[in-house]
Scaffold this motif. Sequence first.
Motif, PDB file in Angstrom:
ATOM      1  N   TYR A  36      -4.207   8.254   5.211  1.00 42.24           N
ATOM      2  CA  TYR A  36      -2.910   7.991   5.985  1.00 42.24           C
ATOM      3  C   TYR A  36      -2.926   7.862   7.352  1.00 42.24           C
ATOM      4  O   TYR A  36      -3.788   8.499   7.909  1.00 42.24           O
ATOM      5  N   ARG A  85      18.077   7.811   8.689  1.00 40.46           N
ATOM      6  CA  ARG A  85      17.778   6.412   9.499  1.00 40.46           C
ATOM      7  C   ARG A  85      18.952   5.604   9.160  1.00 40.46           C
ATOM      8  O   ARG A  85      19.207   4.671  10.072  1.00 40.46           O
ATOM      9  N   ASN A  90       0.750  -1.085  -0.067  1.00 37.62           N
ATOM     10  CA  ASN A  90       0.049   0.175  -0.052  1.00 37.62           C
ATOM     11  C   ASN A  90       0.692   1.378   0.181  1.00 37.62           C
ATOM     12  O   ASN A  90       0.173   2.214   0.297  1.00 37.62           O
ATOM     13  N   LEU A 114       6.602   4.720  -0.289  1.00 37.73           N
ATOM     14  CA  LEU A 114       7.552   4.699   0.594  1.00 37.73           C
ATOM     15  C   LEU A 114       8.205   3.655   1.199  1.00 37.73           C
ATOM     16  O   LEU A 114       9.617   3.446   1.215  1.00 37.73           O
ATOM     17  N   GLU A 115       7.385   2.799   1.381  1.00 32.65           N
ATOM     18  CA  GLU A 115       7.912   1.426   2.002  1.00 32.65           C
ATOM     19  C   GLU A 115       9.098   0.863   0.731  1.00 32.65           C
ATOM     20  O   GLU A 115      10.204   0.260   1.212  1.00 32.65           O
ATOM     21  N   ALA A 170      -5.479   7.058   0.362  1.00 32.92           N
ATOM     22  CA  ALA A 170      -4.100   7.116   0.712  1.00 32.92           C
ATOM     23  C   ALA A 170      -3.112   6.037   1.560  1.00 32.92           C
ATOM     24  O   ALA A 170      -2.173   5.833   1.566  1.00 32.92           O
ATOM     25  N   GLY A 171      -4.175   5.258   2.378  1.00 32.34           N
ATOM     26  CA  GLY A 171      -3.634   4.352   3.272  1.00 32.34           C
ATOM     27  C   GLY A 171      -4.043   2.965   2.551  1.00 32.34           C
ATOM     28  O   GLY A 171      -3.588   2.084   3.182  1.00 32.34           O
ATOM     29  N   ALA A 172      -4.852   2.578   1.560  1.00 27.63           N
ATOM     30  CA  ALA A 172      -5.094   1.583   1.102  1.00 27.63           C
ATOM     31  C   ALA A 172      -5.030   1.321  -0.399  1.00 27.63           C
ATOM     32  O   ALA A 172      -5.742   0.844  -1.073  1.00 27.63           O
ATOM     33  N   ASN A 174      11.650   2.428  13.810  1.00 25.41           N
ATOM     34  CA  ASN A 174      12.101   2.105  12.554  1.00 25.41           C
ATOM     35  C   ASN A 174      11.150   2.299  11.604  1.00 25.41           C
ATOM     36  O   ASN A 174      11.282   2.580  10.437  1.00 25.41           O
ATOM     37  N   HIS A 190      12.309   2.945   0.932  1.00 27.79           N
ATOM     38  CA  HIS A 190      12.851   2.557   2.334  1.00 27.79           C
ATOM     39  C   HIS A 190      13.387   0.776   1.810  1.00 27.79           C
ATOM     40  O   HIS A 190      14.688   0.829   2.145  1.00 27.79           O
ATOM     41  N   LYS A 237      10.188   5.578   9.585  1.00 26.77           N
ATOM     42  CA  LYS A 237      11.083   5.696   8.569  1.00 26.77           C
ATOM     43  C   LYS A 237      10.453   5.129   7.153  1.00 26.77           C
ATOM     44  O   LYS A 237      10.790   5.510   6.084  1.00 26.77           O
ATOM     45  N   ARG A 238       9.717   4.328   7.271  1.00 22.86           N
ATOM     46  CA  ARG A 238       9.396   3.263   6.270  1.00 22.86           C
ATOM     47  C   ARG A 238       8.029   3.430   5.485  1.00 22.86           C
ATOM     48  O   ARG A 238       7.562   3.156   4.604  1.00 22.86           O
ATOM     49  N   SER A 239       7.030   3.636   6.583  1.00 24.49           N
ATOM     50  CA  SER A 239       5.634   3.539   6.390  1.00 24.49           C
ATOM     51  C   SER A 239       4.805   4.723   7.042  1.00 24.49           C
ATOM     52  O   SER A 239       5.067   5.335   8.001  1.00 24.49           O
ATOM     53  N   ILE A 240       3.610   5.167   6.092  1.00 28.53           N
ATOM     54  CA  ILE A 240       2.761   6.090   6.848  1.00 28.53           C
ATOM     55  C   ILE A 240       1.422   5.294   7.428  1.00 28.53           C
ATOM     56  O   ILE A 240       0.537   5.961   7.770  1.00 28.53           O
ATOM     57  N   GLY A 241       1.669   4.110   7.436  1.00 26.47           N
ATOM     58  CA  GLY A 241       0.639   3.478   7.904  1.00 26.47           C
ATOM     59  C   GLY A 241       0.136   2.347   7.079  1.00 26.47           C
ATOM     60  O   GLY A 241       0.344   2.390   5.991  1.00 26.47           O
ATOM     61  N   PRO A 242      -0.359   1.025   7.814  1.00 30.79           N
ATOM     62  CA  PRO A 242      -0.802  -0.109   7.117  1.00 30.79           C
ATOM     63  C   PRO A 242      -1.986   0.497   6.338  1.00 30.79           C
ATOM     64  O   PRO A 242      -2.716   1.153   6.445  1.00 30.79           O
ATOM     65  N   ASP A 243      -2.546  -0.763   5.475  1.00 28.41           N
ATOM     66  CA  ASP A 243      -3.845  -0.654   5.033  1.00 28.41           C
ATOM     67  C   ASP A 243      -5.011  -1.163   5.920  1.00 28.41           C
ATOM     68  O   ASP A 243      -5.458  -2.200   6.118  1.00 28.41           O
ATOM     69  N   LYS A 244      -5.382   0.065   6.634  1.00 32.30           N
ATOM     70  CA  LYS A 244      -6.594   0.181   7.609  1.00 32.30           C
ATOM     71  C   LYS A 244      -7.598  -0.395   6.965  1.00 32.30           C
ATOM     72  O   LYS A 244      -8.633  -0.853   7.880  1.00 32.30           O
TER      73      LYS A 244
END
Lengths: 425, 425
Positions: B69, A147, A98, A101-102, A260-262, B280, A105, B283-290
């Motif tokens: 996000y 980081r 999703n 950015l991941e 944005a999140g999914a 950590n 990284h 720095k990689r994610s703005i959040g998972p698929d909620k």
Amino acid sequence: MTTDLGAQDLTALLDSARQDYSELAGRGLKLDLTRGKPAPDQLDLSNELLTLPGEGVLKAADGTDTRNYGGLNGLPELRAIFAELLQVPVAQLLASGNSSLELMHDAFVQALLSPLPGAQSRWVDQGPIKFLAPVPGYDRHFSICERFGIEMIPVPMTETGPDMEVVTRLVAADASIKGIWAIPKYSNPTGVTYSDDTVRQLAEMPTAAPDFRIFWDNAYSVHHLTDERVEVADVLALATAAGHADRVFVFGSTSKITFAGAGVGFFGASEANVKWWLGNLSKRSIGPDKVNHLRHAAFLGSAEGVLAHMDKHRALIAPKFQATLRILSEQLDGTGLGTWTEPKGGYFITLEVPEGTASDIVARAAEIGVALTPAGAAHPLGQDPKDSIIRIAPTFPTLENLEAAVLALTTCVKLVGYEQRLKQQ
Amino acid sequence: MTTDLGAQDLTALLDSARQDYSELAGRGLKLDLTRGKPAPDQLDLSNELLTLPGEGVLKAADGTDTRNYGGLNGLPELRAIFAELLQVPVAQLLASGNSSLELMHDAFVQALLSPLPGAQSRWVDQGPIKFLAPVPGYDRHFSICERFGIEMIPVPMTETGPDMEVVTRLVAADASIKGIWAIPKYSNPTGVTYSDDTVRQLAEMPTAAPDFRIFWDNAYSVHHLTDERVEVADVLALATAAGHADRVFVFGSTSKITFAGAGVGFFGASEANVKWWLGNLSKRSIGPDKVNHLRHAAFLGSAEGVLAHMDKHRALIAPKFQATLRILSEQLDGTGLGTWTEPKGGYFITLEVPEGTASDIVARAAEIGVALTPAGAAHPLGQDPKDSIIRIAPTFPTLENLEAAVLALTTCVKLVGYEQRLKQQ
């Protein structure tokens, strides 16, 4: 210009700004211009995703059961849609989780822990390495380098992209410079689109490092704000033609297209890079969320479908950009206290204020309930040497809140600007 | 036992096996027992997910817009469901992307590149490090270590978990041993559940490494095959009580509960570990698929809902395990050519064949169209020193295909087994 004003005039202007400021302070504002987030009405445009792929719909075009394990490359039909938009051959474009950015990284992670195509060793074994950071730039890019202890060398952004005289000189001379961040279209936060000449130079320039990579974050490839659908040159094709096929990592996502999140992130590169990527990825994953890929392919349909969908976003957010620009103009024209970008796409307006005032402006705004991205965020390690860049993210607030917030911001600009000017007299 | 058979009897048995084999070869079979994949009818049990979260359903219980996000920890209501099942306090359990394998891989990445709580330095700066690998074990675990150049030390599995005499001796003496793989319940591939005593020893044992970690892959926590819902001791609580709160990384997922490719992974650990992880991860994610979290929370409802759902899986796959065991028994009882596990849960049956025959059996099966996991896969680097372990994954084929495949497998066991025995006479 008001820069020739005498102390008396300045004091009057400052008094007026102070009066406005204390009036705003009394209002108990709670406004947020910090992040480039879509507003709820933008997310509503994709609400079909909440019931897709639909009852009994579970198979990819090739018959694959999307619910089960497998399919490391991602759903072919979704990759086909974005191959066109991200200028990557579909066979070399992967659809993943999703977030792009991941992927950025993880590109560092994999390069740190496994030798890249063209590398003599993995980055973690190469001693200190460096990355070029066009400034102003995207704070989350810089956080990834920070980081991993990767030194960032700031490169000034111009109207046509990073200053290529600086870039070409640096990368030719220093083999420890392993790459450059790039947001080629409607850049965060300046809105700049790289000129064809900039892209060509990036693709062709000699680099001392054999494992140099352009992190081409095409985050705003279809995020137009005007009738002009600005195009950017095809960096992967140019690099390949120049004998540097492996130089480019292309990233993109639907984060600001659907949810944005999914949404879905994409990684594209040369055949050798993709093979390297998949080799590492196969130890990490048995495949991405293909049901979400199917959901997105069903909803978006085609590249043209994506563009049509983005027109709906534009209808919602272009008025917010226009309102922001109007207020900046009404409040700051002729004051000499600020200049700003007028982007043709993307998510940000950059406001440049007199040197040494940005942090203070952001702090004063916070005191009256207006949250802004920390001054300095657009620079490596959060340090803006001129302390003059403020990033405005107009999309998330309602139009009414946005207007109140930008007006409050300009009040703070005047307050701090006139204070500084009076001190300097 | 037929081990006392004379050459003549053996030759007759071998001839019979050869005849069966050549008959099978003529059938053009195309059967697959390789991977622990749910069958389509199992995936159908969760088809509600194809239209969830549902029209206009987009908010978490706390009002969060799941489409946008944010929310690095994952959806609270989904974490609450699995906190109970994975024995981790909800505040210390994170919900993430579609795979726990990714989380395990990334735990290595982060430990390699950032010092763990309790570590003097990051693993990449500690010289060669080692991991304990209970065998037989899970090939994808071993692949992660192999990918990062981490030496694996095999530890024999017993009926109660890894041989703790070996484990405790090794970890007490060697600070370069940084952790151990563990599948505590219905282990892959043996089906073994760790005894309370094993879990207690793992939690309490002295380790020379201050940054030792148990990778507690609770992949089959609710994957029962009998009326007995086997329980495993609470390793995180035991480790915390023993003063080793940071020793345990807990992993889990819904891959074999809902959709194998489109589920949700979980990571749980001590407060300090979770803080380190999130630092950590930020720095990689703005959040998972909620949205997928919301989908899952709506579908599963509660821990009890998960268990009820798993009963439906059991109804579909227990007959496949029973059929496999029945054919193994019918074909191999009394031959001395194989012993096998009778798991109370999980996804695998382990068949142990005479030393030096497993690879040949797998090769012969492949020749007649029956794909088996490569012999050796259950051992580090794919090397089974005894060449005697074959992993059977009964869930994916139809019952009919499964029965044909297991029968073919037993034919190959007899073919190769009798050949070997005849040679040894």
